[in-house]
Design an enzyme around this catalytic site. Sequence first.
Site, short mmCIF file in Angstrom:
data_model
loop_
_atom_site.label_atom_id
_atom_site.label_comp_id
_atom_site.label_asym_id
_atom_site.label_seq_id
_atom_site.Cartn_x
_atom_site.Cartn_y
_atom_site.Cartn_z
N TRP A 26 3.27 23.89 2.94
CA TRP A 26 2.55 25.16 2.84
C TRP A 26 3.47 26.32 2.49
O TRP A 26 3.01 27.44 2.26
CB TRP A 26 1.79 25.45 4.13
N GLU A 39 -2.14 27.25 8.89
CA GLU A 39 -2.02 28.00 10.13
C GLU A 39 -3.01 27.50 11.18
O GLU A 39 -2.70 27.44 12.37
CB GLU A 39 -2.21 29.50 9.87
N TYR A 122 -3.21 36.48 15.14
CA TYR A 122 -2.05 35.77 14.60
C TYR A 122 -2.35 35.20 13.22
O TYR A 122 -1.58 35.41 12.26
CB TYR A 122 -1.59 34.64 15.53
N ASP A 140 2.94 34.69 17.66
CA ASP A 140 2.60 33.46 18.37
C ASP A 140 3.59 33.26 19.51
O ASP A 140 4.39 34.15 19.82
CB ASP A 140 2.59 32.26 17.42
#
Length: 351
Positions: A26, A39, A122, A140
Amino acid sequence: MNYQYTNEFRHHLVEWFNKEKRDLPWRRTSDPYKIWVSEVMLQQTRVDTVIPYYNRFLEKYPTLQDLAYAPQEELLKMWEGLGYYSRARNLQAGVKEVVEKYNAAVPDNRHDISKLKGVGPYTAGAILSIAYKKAEHAVDGNVMRVLSRVLHIEEDIALHKTRKVFEEAVEMLIDEQHPGDFNQALMDLGAMICTPTSPKCLLCPVRDYCTAFSEGDADQLPKKSKKVKNKKVHFKVFIATDQEGRFLIEKRPSEGLLADMWQFPMIETNENSICEETFEQNYNVQIANYIDKDLLKFKHVFSHLTWEMDCIQVQAEQKMELPNDAHFQPIEQIRTLPMPVPMLKILNVLN
């Protein structure tokens, strides 16, 4: 941390990230949809576990439209083994909203993206900073651990209100020219160097700016109150076959834990329960004989409870119509259905 040191901190952090960052699939894209998928998958799940799921998932659903209108049972099967299945359902709902409301363009501002199903502060910040290069916080657990040590923040990170403290800290420190690299650098630093126990301070690229390092108490931070004790629930699981060798399975309710997943019948046990009778009454069957009274015993730990599973294999005769969402199915068909990890363990011991 004064402004001069802030500049030096962010420079050394981003420089370290560009040299040492993990090569993850990613990170080879700026597509907000693909970053969104990663995510969501990474929530509560290890990076090494996510990588093959991420690759298979995007091969199956390469675009927002592909995911938005995928059959839910197919989606859950693709997610099978990752756990926290509400993530998949929320992701699909959010993606469908983007397709229908935003003409398949993921919003590029916190106000709109935060309205999407399953997108919290987040995830919103991660997508905005990495895909759109917006100077937005993405806080996070890794980020809170790193900054609690760097800035010597002693607030309890288990409290929801404390997150605001760290969001404001990121807003103060973030590299506005490279916000995605900065946020990912904090995450990687927490995962690789500034670990929960035995932090590798001597390898840290920003130790010169870390208050906890200079104070010598990095291992005492962050402050975190203990979670509620994990609850244990004991089940007897019935692996029941009919005369044709088909297995009895049922679909879980559409709300709650493991919603819409398939399972073998489970009867919660207690001191007064006779599980066999409850099984027969609940499923309108009669146990004809026992095939294996000790097929499998194991525990499965969720974040908030533990299932203690005692699995027995029986032959059952159907007396009346089965309950809704319960069926006798051949094992080949069962293997195509989305099942939670505890059921997959059972399935793997069956011929």
